[in-house]
Design a protein around this motif. Structure first.
Motif, PDB file in Angstrom:
ATOM      1  N   SER A  87       4.568   2.165   5.193  1.00 53.14           N
ATOM      2  CA  SER A  87       5.153   1.357   5.532  1.00 53.14           C
ATOM      3  C   SER A  87       6.449   1.113   4.355  1.00 53.14           C
ATOM      4  CB  SER A  87       4.536  -0.217   6.317  1.00 53.14           C
ATOM      5  OG  SER A  87       4.333  -0.783   4.293  1.00 53.14           O
ATOM      6  N   GLY A  88       7.194   0.561   4.501  1.00 48.49           N
ATOM      7  CA  GLY A  88       9.229   0.144   4.004  1.00 48.49           C
ATOM      8  C   GLY A  88       8.178  -0.925   3.240  1.00 48.49           C
ATOM      9  N   GLY A  89       9.337  -1.565   2.522  1.00 47.52           N
ATOM     10  CA  GLY A  89       8.594  -2.482   0.983  1.00 47.52           C
ATOM     11  C   GLY A  89       9.728  -2.520  -0.295  1.00 47.52           C
ATOM     12  N   GLY A  90      10.728  -1.076  -0.182  1.00 47.87           N
ATOM     13  CA  GLY A  90      10.917  -1.442  -1.071  1.00 47.87           C
ATOM     14  C   GLY A  90      10.556  -1.341  -2.336  1.00 47.87           C
ATOM     15  N   GLN A  91      11.098  -2.048  -3.869  1.00 46.97           N
ATOM     16  CA  GLN A  91      10.016  -1.673  -5.243  1.00 46.97           C
ATOM     17  C   GLN A  91       8.335  -2.056  -4.697  1.00 46.97           C
ATOM     18  OE1 GLN A  91      10.975  -5.494  -7.797  1.00 46.97           O
ATOM     19  NE2 GLN A  91      11.400  -6.517  -5.853  1.00 46.97           N
ATOM     20  N   HIS A  92       8.195  -2.589  -3.331  1.00 47.51           N
ATOM     21  CA  HIS A  92       6.338  -2.697  -3.071  1.00 47.51           C
ATOM     22  C   HIS A  92       6.062  -1.760  -3.324  1.00 47.51           C
ATOM     23  CE1 HIS A  92       7.715  -7.237  -3.031  1.00 47.51           C
ATOM     24  NE2 HIS A  92       8.158  -6.735  -2.167  1.00 47.51           N
ATOM     25  N   THR A 118      10.387   3.109   1.896  1.00 46.02           N
ATOM     26  CA  THR A 118       9.635   3.402   0.571  1.00 46.02           C
ATOM     27  C   THR A 118       8.429   4.292   1.056  1.00 46.02           C
ATOM     28  OG1 THR A 118       9.057   2.733  -1.300  1.00 46.02           O
ATOM     29  CG2 THR A 118       8.040   1.466   0.498  1.00 46.02           C
ATOM     30  N   GLY A 119       8.309   4.319   2.308  1.00 52.71           N
ATOM     31  CA  GLY A 119       6.923   5.153   2.836  1.00 52.71           C
ATOM     32  C   GLY A 119       7.552   6.868   3.128  1.00 52.71           C
ATOM     33  N   ALA A 120       8.948   6.451   3.481  1.00 52.15           N
ATOM     34  CA  ALA A 120       9.887   7.900   3.411  1.00 52.15           C
ATOM     35  C   ALA A 120       8.999   8.273   1.867  1.00 52.15           C
ATOM     36  CB  ALA A 120      10.494   8.034   4.136  1.00 52.15           C
ATOM     37  N   LEU A 121       9.425   7.795   1.442  1.00 47.60           N
ATOM     38  CA  LEU A 121       9.479   8.348   0.297  1.00 47.60           C
ATOM     39  C   LEU A 121       8.109   8.517  -1.032  1.00 47.60           C
ATOM     40  CD1 LEU A 121      11.396   6.266  -2.557  1.00 47.60           C
ATOM     41  CD2 LEU A 121      12.535   7.907  -0.505  1.00 47.60           C
ATOM     42  N   GLN A 122       7.158   8.016   0.115  1.00 54.10           N
ATOM     43  CA  GLN A 122       5.898   8.130  -0.146  1.00 54.10           C
ATOM     44  C   GLN A 122       4.983   9.402   0.046  1.00 54.10           C
ATOM     45  OE1 GLN A 122       4.297   4.618   0.454  1.00 54.10           O
ATOM     46  NE2 GLN A 122       4.523   3.934  -1.292  1.00 54.10           N
ATOM     47  N   ARG A 323       0.135  -0.976   4.039  1.00 49.07           N
ATOM     48  CA  ARG A 323       1.288  -2.326   3.966  1.00 49.07           C
ATOM     49  C   ARG A 323       1.944  -2.520   2.350  1.00 49.07           C
ATOM     50  NH1 ARG A 323       5.918  -4.479   3.472  1.00 49.07           N
ATOM     51  NH2 ARG A 323       6.541  -6.261   3.987  1.00 49.07           N
ATOM     52  N   ASN A 324       3.618  -1.993   2.282  1.00 45.77           N
ATOM     53  CA  ASN A 324       4.276  -1.938   0.592  1.00 45.77           C
ATOM     54  C   ASN A 324       4.621  -3.085   0.927  1.00 45.77           C
ATOM     55  OD1 ASN A 324       3.453   1.261  -0.363  1.00 45.77           O
ATOM     56  ND2 ASN A 324       4.263   1.819   1.481  1.00 45.77           N
ATOM     57  N   GLY A 325       3.894  -4.231   0.250  1.00 44.93           N
ATOM     58  CA  GLY A 325       4.615  -5.686   0.634  1.00 44.93           C
ATOM     59  C   GLY A 325       3.044  -6.114   1.137  1.00 44.93           C
ATOM     60  N   ASP A 326       3.543  -7.690   1.293  1.00 44.87           N
ATOM     61  CA  ASP A 326       2.555  -8.339   2.557  1.00 44.87           C
ATOM     62  C   ASP A 326       2.138  -8.451   3.556  1.00 44.87           C
ATOM     63  OD1 ASP A 326       4.772  -9.869   1.416  1.00 44.87           O
ATOM     64  OD2 ASP A 326       4.152 -11.766   0.630  1.00 44.87           O
ATOM     65  N   MET A 327       2.211  -9.339   4.135  1.00 49.24           N
ATOM     66  CA  MET A 327       1.523 -10.080   5.197  1.00 49.24           C
ATOM     67  C   MET A 327       2.770 -11.782   5.435  1.00 49.24           C
ATOM     68  SD  MET A 327       0.855  -7.061   6.557  1.00 49.24           S
ATOM     69  CE  MET A 327       0.018  -7.525   9.222  1.00 49.24           C
ATOM     70  N   THR A 328       2.836 -11.869   5.068  1.00 47.96           N
ATOM     71  CA  THR A 328       3.401 -13.471   5.010  1.00 47.96           C
ATOM     72  C   THR A 328       4.470 -13.692   4.358  1.00 47.96           C
ATOM     73  OG1 THR A 328       2.894 -13.991   2.317  1.00 47.96           O
ATOM     74  CG2 THR A 328       1.276 -14.424   4.114  1.00 47.96           C
ATOM     75  N   VAL A 329       5.348 -14.730   4.386  1.00 49.33           N
ATOM     76  CA  VAL A 329       6.593 -14.785   4.402  1.00 49.33           C
ATOM     77  C   VAL A 329       6.487 -16.512   3.634  1.00 49.33           C
ATOM     78  CG1 VAL A 329       8.867 -15.892   4.802  1.00 49.33           C
ATOM     79  CG2 VAL A 329       7.842 -14.908   6.168  1.00 49.33           C
ATOM     80  N   ARG A 330       6.625 -16.257   1.847  1.00 52.08           N
ATOM     81  CA  ARG A 330       6.352 -16.813   0.782  1.00 52.08           C
ATOM     82  C   ARG A 330       6.942 -18.331   1.246  1.00 52.08           C
ATOM     83  NH1 ARG A 330       5.918 -12.876  -1.209  1.00 52.08           N
ATOM     84  NH2 ARG A 330       7.877 -12.388  -1.504  1.00 52.08           N
ATOM     85  N   THR A 331       6.936 -19.867   0.803  1.00 53.30           N
ATOM     86  CA  THR A 331       7.605 -21.033   1.365  1.00 53.30           C
ATOM     87  C   THR A 331       8.584 -21.064  -0.125  1.00 53.30           C
ATOM     88  OG1 THR A 331       5.743 -22.136   1.795  1.00 53.30           O
ATOM     89  CG2 THR A 331       6.824 -23.112   1.362  1.00 53.30           C
TER      90      THR A 331
END
Length: 423
Positions: A87-92, A118-122, A323-331
Protein backbone atom coordinates in the motif's frame (compact mmCIF):
# COMPACT_ATOMS: atom_id res chain seq x y z
CA UNK A 1 -9.39 46.35 12.98
CA UNK A 2 -6.73 43.71 13.66
CA UNK A 3 -9.26 40.93 12.94
CA UNK A 4 -10.23 42.58 9.65
CA UNK A 5 -6.56 42.79 8.68
CA UNK A 6 -6.19 39.06 9.22
CA UNK A 7 -9.21 38.40 7.01
CA UNK A 8 -7.77 40.59 4.25
CA UNK A 9 -4.41 38.85 4.55
CA UNK A 10 -6.03 35.41 4.32
CA UNK A 11 -8.12 36.52 1.35
CA UNK A 12 -5.02 37.91 -0.33
CA UNK A 13 -3.20 34.60 0.13
CA UNK A 14 -6.08 32.63 -1.39
CA UNK A 15 -6.26 35.03 -4.35
CA UNK A 16 -2.50 34.73 -4.86
CA UNK A 17 -2.67 30.94 -4.81
CA UNK A 18 -5.68 30.80 -7.13
CA UNK A 19 -4.29 33.34 -9.57
CA UNK A 20 -0.76 32.01 -9.90
CA UNK A 21 -0.91 29.44 -12.67
CA UNK A 22 1.99 27.12 -13.42
CA UNK A 23 2.72 26.38 -17.09
CA UNK A 24 2.27 22.80 -18.21
CA UNK A 25 5.59 21.11 -19.06
CA UNK A 26 6.58 21.08 -22.70
CA UNK A 27 5.60 17.91 -24.65
CA UNK A 28 8.17 15.13 -24.66
CA UNK A 29 10.04 14.43 -27.88
CA UNK A 30 8.97 11.24 -29.64
CA UNK A 31 12.33 9.56 -29.09
CA UNK A 32 12.16 10.27 -25.35
CA UNK A 33 8.67 8.92 -24.74
CA UNK A 34 8.31 6.02 -22.32
CA UNK A 35 5.47 4.28 -24.20
CA UNK A 36 4.39 2.56 -21.01
CA UNK A 37 2.51 -0.72 -21.17
CA UNK A 38 -0.40 0.23 -18.97
CA UNK A 39 -4.04 -0.59 -18.32
CA UNK A 40 -6.78 1.56 -16.81
CA UNK A 41 -8.23 0.31 -13.53
CA UNK A 42 -11.84 1.37 -13.07
CA UNK A 43 -13.36 1.22 -9.58
CA UNK A 44 -16.75 0.51 -11.21
CA UNK A 45 -15.53 -2.29 -13.48
CA UNK A 46 -14.08 -5.71 -12.72
CA UNK A 47 -10.61 -4.45 -11.87
CA UNK A 48 -10.35 -2.69 -15.20
CA UNK A 49 -11.14 -5.06 -18.05
CA UNK A 50 -7.84 -4.60 -19.88
CA UNK A 51 -5.75 -4.93 -16.71
CA UNK A 52 -7.63 -7.96 -15.44
CA UNK A 53 -7.59 -9.80 -18.76
CA UNK A 54 -3.88 -9.17 -19.31
CA UNK A 55 -2.93 -10.50 -15.90
CA UNK A 56 -5.22 -13.52 -16.05
CA UNK A 57 -3.85 -14.41 -19.48
CA UNK A 58 -0.29 -14.30 -18.16
CA UNK A 59 -1.21 -16.95 -15.60
CA UNK A 60 -2.64 -19.47 -18.06
CA UNK A 61 0.69 -21.30 -17.82
CA UNK A 62 0.21 -21.74 -14.08
CA UNK A 63 -3.17 -23.34 -14.54
CA UNK A 64 -1.77 -25.89 -16.99
CA UNK A 65 1.54 -26.50 -15.21
CA UNK A 66 0.22 -29.66 -13.52
CA UNK A 67 -1.44 -32.13 -15.91
CA UNK A 68 -4.63 -34.01 -15.07
CA UNK A 69 -3.92 -36.98 -12.87
CA UNK A 70 -0.98 -35.32 -11.12
CA UNK A 71 -0.15 -36.81 -7.75
CA UNK A 72 -2.25 -35.08 -5.09
CA UNK A 73 0.53 -35.45 -2.54
CA UNK A 74 2.84 -33.36 -4.71
CA UNK A 75 0.24 -30.63 -4.83
CA UNK A 76 0.37 -30.16 -1.07
CA UNK A 77 4.04 -29.25 -1.22
CA UNK A 78 3.74 -26.35 -3.64
CA UNK A 79 2.46 -25.35 -7.04
CA UNK A 80 0.55 -22.46 -5.55
CA UNK A 81 0.40 -18.73 -6.10
CA UNK A 82 2.23 -16.08 -4.02
CA UNK A 83 1.03 -12.49 -4.24
CA UNK A 84 2.31 -9.35 -2.45
CA UNK A 85 0.23 -6.19 -2.19
CA UNK A 86 2.02 -3.04 -1.00
CA UNK A 87 0.00 0.00 0.00
CA UNK A 88 0.83 3.67 0.03
CA UNK A 89 1.76 5.52 3.19
CA UNK A 90 4.74 7.82 2.64
CA UNK A 91 7.17 7.66 5.54
CA UNK A 92 5.16 4.79 7.07
CA UNK A 93 6.70 2.67 4.32
CA UNK A 94 9.59 2.25 6.76
CA UNK A 95 7.36 -0.27 8.58
CA UNK A 96 6.74 -2.34 5.45
CA UNK A 97 10.41 -2.37 4.50
CA UNK A 98 11.32 -3.60 7.97
CA UNK A 99 8.58 -6.25 7.95
CA UNK A 100 9.70 -7.73 4.61
CA UNK A 101 13.38 -7.68 5.57
CA UNK A 102 12.55 -9.19 8.96
CA UNK A 103 11.05 -12.24 7.24
CA UNK A 104 14.54 -13.01 5.90
CA UNK A 105 14.78 -16.44 4.30
CA UNK A 106 11.08 -16.99 5.07
CA UNK A 107 10.18 -14.25 2.60
CA UNK A 108 8.04 -15.92 -0.10
CA UNK A 109 9.17 -15.86 -3.71
CA UNK A 110 6.29 -13.76 -4.94
CA UNK A 111 4.66 -14.34 -8.33
CA UNK A 112 2.92 -10.95 -8.45
CA UNK A 113 3.89 -7.75 -6.64
CA UNK A 114 1.75 -4.62 -6.86
CA UNK A 115 2.53 -1.24 -5.31
CA UNK A 116 0.81 2.09 -4.75
CA UNK A 117 2.73 5.22 -3.70
CA UNK A 118 5.42 4.20 -1.18
CA UNK A 119 4.47 0.61 -2.02
CA UNK A 120 5.67 1.30 -5.56
CA UNK A 121 9.05 2.28 -4.11
CA UNK A 122 9.17 -1.06 -2.27
CA UNK A 123 7.96 -3.29 -5.09
CA UNK A 124 11.12 -3.78 -7.24
CA UNK A 125 13.35 -4.93 -4.39
CA UNK A 126 10.47 -6.92 -2.88
CA UNK A 127 10.10 -9.04 -6.02
CA UNK A 128 13.90 -9.55 -6.12
CA UNK A 129 13.63 -10.62 -2.48
CA UNK A 130 16.58 -12.41 -0.93
CA UNK A 131 18.60 -12.64 -4.15
CA UNK A 132 21.98 -10.86 -3.84
CA UNK A 133 22.12 -7.12 -4.43
CA UNK A 134 23.84 -6.20 -7.73
CA UNK A 135 27.47 -5.13 -7.66
CA UNK A 136 26.83 -1.69 -9.11
CA UNK A 137 24.43 -0.71 -6.30
CA UNK A 138 26.90 1.17 -4.10
CA UNK A 139 25.17 2.77 -1.12
CA UNK A 140 27.56 5.06 0.77
CA UNK A 141 27.19 6.80 4.16
CA UNK A 142 27.93 10.14 2.48
CA UNK A 143 24.68 9.63 0.55
CA UNK A 144 22.86 9.11 3.85
CA UNK A 145 22.75 5.33 3.74
CA UNK A 146 23.55 3.32 6.89
CA UNK A 147 27.03 1.75 7.19
CA UNK A 148 25.65 -1.79 6.84
CA UNK A 149 24.31 -0.93 3.37
CA UNK A 150 27.74 -1.61 1.92
CA UNK A 151 28.21 -5.14 3.23
CA UNK A 152 28.92 -7.78 0.57
CA UNK A 153 26.43 -10.50 -0.46
CA UNK A 154 23.52 -8.68 1.17
CA UNK A 155 20.02 -9.50 -0.13
CA UNK A 156 18.04 -6.99 -2.16
CA UNK A 157 15.42 -6.78 0.56
CA UNK A 158 17.99 -5.41 3.03
CA UNK A 159 18.74 -2.56 0.64
CA UNK A 160 15.04 -1.69 0.78
CA UNK A 161 15.48 -0.97 4.50
CA UNK A 162 18.60 1.08 3.75
CA UNK A 163 16.54 3.20 1.37
CA UNK A 164 14.20 4.18 4.21
CA UNK A 165 17.02 4.75 6.72
CA UNK A 166 17.76 8.48 6.69
CA UNK A 167 19.15 11.09 9.08
CA UNK A 168 17.49 14.13 7.50
CA UNK A 169 14.27 14.76 5.59
CA UNK A 170 16.30 16.54 2.90
CA UNK A 171 17.56 13.14 1.78
CA UNK A 172 14.13 12.49 0.27
CA UNK A 173 12.29 15.81 0.02
CA UNK A 174 12.91 19.52 -0.59
CA UNK A 175 10.40 21.72 1.23
CA UNK A 176 9.43 25.07 -0.32
CA UNK A 177 6.79 25.97 2.27
CA UNK A 178 3.84 28.29 1.64
CA UNK A 179 5.86 30.37 -0.80
CA UNK A 180 6.27 27.28 -2.95
CA UNK A 181 2.50 26.79 -3.09
CA UNK A 182 2.03 30.36 -4.28
CA UNK A 183 4.83 30.42 -6.84
CA UNK A 184 5.00 26.79 -7.98
CA UNK A 185 1.65 25.20 -6.92
CA UNK A 186 3.53 22.78 -4.66
CA UNK A 187 4.96 22.73 -1.17
CA UNK A 188 8.09 20.85 -2.18
CA UNK A 189 9.72 18.48 -4.65
CA UNK A 190 11.11 14.96 -4.79
CA UNK A 191 14.41 15.74 -6.51
CA UNK A 192 16.37 14.17 -3.61
CA UNK A 193 14.25 11.00 -3.84
CA UNK A 194 14.98 10.82 -7.56
CA UNK A 195 18.73 10.96 -6.82
CA UNK A 196 18.32 8.20 -4.24
CA UNK A 197 16.39 5.99 -6.65
CA UNK A 198 19.09 6.54 -9.25
CA UNK A 199 21.55 4.99 -6.77
CA UNK A 200 19.24 2.06 -6.01
CA UNK A 201 17.59 1.20 -9.33
CA UNK A 202 20.93 0.65 -11.03
CA UNK A 203 21.66 -0.75 -14.47
CA UNK A 204 22.33 -4.20 -13.02
CA UNK A 205 19.12 -3.97 -10.98
CA UNK A 206 17.22 -3.42 -14.23
CA UNK A 207 18.99 -6.41 -15.79
CA UNK A 208 18.11 -8.58 -12.79
CA UNK A 209 14.46 -7.57 -13.17
CA UNK A 210 14.66 -8.33 -16.89
CA UNK A 211 15.63 -11.93 -16.09
CA UNK A 212 12.23 -12.52 -14.46
CA UNK A 213 10.00 -14.69 -16.68
CA UNK A 214 6.94 -12.54 -17.52
CA UNK A 215 4.88 -15.69 -18.06
CA UNK A 216 5.33 -16.58 -14.39
CA UNK A 217 5.87 -13.30 -12.53
CA UNK A 218 4.53 -9.76 -12.74
CA UNK A 219 5.51 -6.41 -11.23
CA UNK A 220 2.95 -3.62 -11.40
CA UNK A 221 2.84 -0.06 -10.09
CA UNK A 222 -0.23 2.16 -10.02
CA UNK A 223 -0.18 5.84 -10.98
CA UNK A 224 -3.01 8.34 -11.40
CA UNK A 225 -3.40 10.11 -14.74
CA UNK A 226 -4.08 13.67 -13.60
CA UNK A 227 -5.44 14.62 -17.03
CA UNK A 228 -8.05 11.85 -17.27
CA UNK A 229 -8.56 11.01 -13.59
CA UNK A 230 -7.91 7.31 -14.31
CA UNK A 231 -5.69 5.05 -12.25
CA UNK A 232 -3.31 3.19 -14.56
CA UNK A 233 -1.48 -0.07 -13.87
CA UNK A 234 2.03 -0.03 -15.36
CA UNK A 235 3.93 -3.17 -16.36
CA UNK A 236 7.37 -2.47 -14.85
CA UNK A 237 9.01 -5.68 -16.09
CA UNK A 238 8.33 -4.53 -19.64
CA UNK A 239 10.54 -1.50 -18.97
CA UNK A 240 13.26 -3.77 -17.55
CA UNK A 241 13.20 -6.00 -20.64
CA UNK A 242 13.37 -2.97 -22.94
CA UNK A 243 16.42 -1.74 -21.01
CA UNK A 244 18.04 -5.15 -21.46
CA UNK A 245 17.44 -4.85 -25.21
CA UNK A 246 19.41 -1.61 -25.28
CA UNK A 247 16.69 1.02 -24.72
CA UNK A 248 18.65 3.06 -22.16
CA UNK A 249 15.77 5.52 -21.66
CA UNK A 250 13.73 2.70 -20.08
CA UNK A 251 15.65 3.01 -16.80
CA UNK A 252 14.78 6.71 -16.56
CA UNK A 253 11.15 5.84 -17.34
CA UNK A 254 11.19 3.21 -14.58
CA UNK A 255 12.29 5.87 -12.09
CA UNK A 256 9.80 8.38 -13.53
CA UNK A 257 6.95 5.99 -12.72
CA UNK A 258 8.23 5.56 -9.16
CA UNK A 259 8.42 9.33 -8.68
CA UNK A 260 4.95 9.79 -10.17
CA UNK A 261 3.61 7.14 -7.78
CA UNK A 262 5.06 9.20 -4.90
CA UNK A 263 3.90 12.63 -6.10
CA UNK A 264 1.18 13.78 -3.76
CA UNK A 265 -0.94 16.65 -5.16
CA UNK A 266 -0.03 20.04 -3.68
CA UNK A 267 2.88 18.48 -1.79
CA UNK A 268 4.94 17.71 -4.91
CA UNK A 269 4.59 18.36 -8.65
CA UNK A 270 3.02 15.91 -11.10
CA UNK A 271 5.33 14.00 -13.43
CA UNK A 272 5.04 14.27 -17.21
CA UNK A 273 5.13 10.84 -18.88
CA UNK A 274 4.04 10.29 -22.49
CA UNK A 275 2.37 13.73 -22.62
CA UNK A 276 0.19 13.09 -19.55
CA UNK A 277 0.70 14.35 -16.01
CA UNK A 278 0.79 11.64 -13.35
CA UNK A 279 0.48 11.70 -9.55
CA UNK A 280 0.07 9.31 -6.61
CA UNK A 281 -2.85 6.89 -7.22
CA UNK A 282 -3.70 6.63 -3.52
CA UNK A 283 -6.69 8.90 -4.15
CA UNK A 284 -8.35 6.08 -6.10
CA UNK A 285 -6.92 2.85 -4.63
CA UNK A 286 -5.18 2.18 -1.31
CA UNK A 287 -4.04 -1.13 -2.78
CA UNK A 288 -4.84 -2.80 -6.11
CA UNK A 289 -5.14 -6.55 -6.29
CA UNK A 290 -8.40 -7.63 -7.91
CA UNK A 291 -6.97 -9.23 -11.06
CA UNK A 292 -4.23 -11.05 -9.14
CA UNK A 293 -6.72 -12.23 -6.51
CA UNK A 294 -8.88 -13.69 -9.29
CA UNK A 295 -5.82 -15.36 -10.84
CA UNK A 296 -4.87 -16.80 -7.44
CA UNK A 297 -8.40 -18.08 -6.91
CA UNK A 298 -8.17 -19.85 -10.27
CA UNK A 299 -4.84 -21.47 -9.31
CA UNK A 300 -6.32 -22.60 -5.99
CA UNK A 301 -9.37 -24.06 -7.72
CA UNK A 302 -7.17 -25.86 -10.22
CA UNK A 303 -5.11 -27.46 -7.45
CA UNK A 304 -8.27 -28.52 -5.67
CA UNK A 305 -9.60 -30.12 -8.85
CA UNK A 306 -6.33 -31.97 -9.44
CA UNK A 307 -6.45 -33.36 -5.91
CA UNK A 308 -9.43 -35.50 -6.88
CA UNK A 309 -11.46 -34.17 -3.97
CA UNK A 310 -8.83 -35.04 -1.37
CA UNK A 311 -8.27 -32.58 1.45
CA UNK A 312 -5.31 -30.31 0.72
CA UNK A 313 -2.91 -29.54 3.55
CA UNK A 314 -1.68 -26.32 1.95
CA UNK A 315 -3.41 -23.32 0.43
CA UNK A 316 -3.47 -23.04 -3.33
CA UNK A 317 -2.84 -19.29 -3.15
CA UNK A 318 -1.50 -16.75 -0.69
CA UNK A 319 -1.87 -12.97 -0.74
CA UNK A 320 0.18 -10.88 1.67
CA UNK A 321 -0.92 -7.27 2.21
CA UNK A 322 1.40 -4.75 3.82
CA UNK A 323 -0.50 -1.65 4.89
CA UNK A 324 2.22 0.96 5.25
CA UNK A 325 0.44 2.77 8.06
CA UNK A 326 -2.34 2.16 10.55
CA UNK A 327 -6.00 1.41 9.89
CA UNK A 328 -7.52 4.12 12.06
CA UNK A 329 -8.04 7.87 12.09
CA UNK A 330 -6.55 9.31 15.26
CA UNK A 331 -8.62 11.68 17.38
CA UNK A 332 -7.67 15.35 17.16
CA UNK A 333 -9.38 18.20 19.00
CA UNK A 334 -7.20 21.32 18.69
CA UNK A 335 -8.19 24.52 20.44
CA UNK A 336 -7.41 26.38 17.22
CA UNK A 337 -7.25 25.29 13.61
CA UNK A 338 -6.50 26.83 10.23
CA UNK A 339 -7.97 26.31 6.77
CA UNK A 340 -4.95 24.14 5.97
CA UNK A 341 -5.65 22.03 9.08
CA UNK A 342 -9.20 21.45 7.88
CA UNK A 343 -8.02 20.39 4.41
CA UNK A 344 -5.34 18.07 5.81
CA UNK A 345 -7.76 16.48 8.27
CA UNK A 346 -10.33 15.88 5.53
CA UNK A 347 -7.64 14.30 3.35
CA UNK A 348 -6.55 11.93 6.15
CA UNK A 349 -10.14 10.77 6.68
CA UNK A 350 -10.77 10.35 2.94
CA UNK A 351 -7.56 8.39 2.31
CA UNK A 352 -8.24 6.16 5.33
CA UNK A 353 -11.66 5.29 3.90
CA UNK A 354 -10.17 4.54 0.46
CA UNK A 355 -7.67 2.17 2.07
CA UNK A 356 -10.31 0.42 4.15
CA UNK A 357 -12.47 -0.16 1.06
CA UNK A 358 -9.51 -1.42 -0.99
CA UNK A 359 -8.25 -3.83 1.67
CA UNK A 360 -11.71 -5.10 2.58
CA UNK A 361 -12.29 -5.99 -1.07
CA UNK A 362 -9.16 -8.17 -1.08
CA UNK A 363 -10.20 -9.92 2.14
CA UNK A 364 -13.71 -10.58 0.85
CA UNK A 365 -12.77 -11.60 -2.71
CA UNK A 366 -10.29 -14.37 -1.87
CA UNK A 367 -11.66 -17.90 -2.25
CA UNK A 368 -11.61 -20.41 0.68
CA UNK A 369 -8.38 -22.00 -0.58
CA UNK A 370 -6.78 -18.57 -0.97
CA UNK A 371 -5.23 -17.33 2.27
CA UNK A 372 -4.82 -13.59 2.91
CA UNK A 373 -2.44 -12.17 5.53
CA UNK A 374 -2.60 -8.50 6.49
CA UNK A 375 0.00 -6.49 8.43
CA UNK A 376 -0.37 -2.88 9.55
CA UNK A 377 0.90 -0.55 12.27
CA UNK A 378 -1.17 -0.62 15.45
CA UNK A 379 -1.88 2.47 17.59
CA UNK A 380 0.11 0.82 20.39
CA UNK A 381 3.17 0.57 18.15
CA UNK A 382 2.88 4.28 17.41
CA UNK A 383 2.52 5.16 21.10
CA UNK A 384 6.24 5.86 21.51
CA UNK A 385 5.80 8.82 19.21
CA UNK A 386 3.94 9.56 15.97
CA UNK A 387 5.76 11.41 13.18
CA UNK A 388 6.72 14.99 13.93
CA UNK A 389 3.88 17.30 12.90
CA UNK A 390 4.45 18.83 9.49
CA UNK A 391 7.28 16.44 8.58
CA UNK A 392 6.94 14.55 5.33
CA UNK A 393 9.76 12.21 6.35
CA UNK A 394 10.65 12.11 10.06
CA UNK A 395 13.97 10.19 10.39
CA UNK A 396 13.43 9.25 14.04
CA UNK A 397 9.93 7.94 13.41
CA UNK A 398 11.04 6.00 10.35
CA UNK A 399 13.85 4.38 12.34
CA UNK A 400 11.32 3.26 14.98
CA UNK A 401 8.98 1.86 12.35
CA UNK A 402 11.78 -0.11 10.69
CA UNK A 403 12.51 -1.71 14.06
CA UNK A 404 8.81 -2.44 14.67
CA UNK A 405 8.43 -3.98 11.23
CA UNK A 406 11.56 -6.12 11.56
CA UNK A 407 10.48 -7.46 14.95
CA UNK A 408 7.06 -8.41 13.55
CA UNK A 409 8.45 -9.92 10.36
CA UNK A 410 11.02 -12.07 12.17
CA UNK A 411 8.35 -13.88 14.18
CA UNK A 412 5.63 -13.70 11.52
CA UNK A 413 3.08 -11.64 13.44
CA UNK A 414 0.28 -10.62 11.06
CA UNK A 415 -2.66 -8.53 12.25
CA UNK A 416 -5.19 -10.64 10.36
CA UNK A 417 -5.02 -14.04 8.68
CA UNK A 418 -8.06 -15.30 6.73
CA UNK A 419 -8.84 -18.15 6.67
CA UNK A 420 -6.63 -19.72 9.30
CA UNK A 421 -6.58 -23.25 7.88
CA UNK A 422 -7.11 -24.90 4.51
CA UNK A 423 -10.37 -26.65 3.72
Amino acid sequence: MRKASRHFAAAGLLIAIAGCGVPRPEPIAANMRCNLVRAVLDVNADGGAAGADALKASYSAMLSAQPPGADAGALTAGGGFEHLVLSGGGQHGAFGSGFLAGMGKKLPEYDVVTGVSTGALQAPLAILGITPAPGDRILKPEDDFPPEAGKPNRPNIDDLVSGYTITTEKTLYNSHGTAGVIRRARMGDLDPLRRRLDLMITKETMLDLAKIDPAKKQLFMLILNWDTGNAEQVDMLDLARRFERGETRARGCFIDVMIAASSEPLGTPPVLIDDHLYVDAGLRFGVFARAAIDAGNAVAANRAALSGGKRLQAFGAHTDIIRNGDMTVRTEAPAKYSALDIVNRARVILVNQVYLFSIDEVLERAAPDHQVRLAFITPEEMADGPPAKGAQFDPAYMKRMIAVGKARGQVGVWNRVLPQTAR
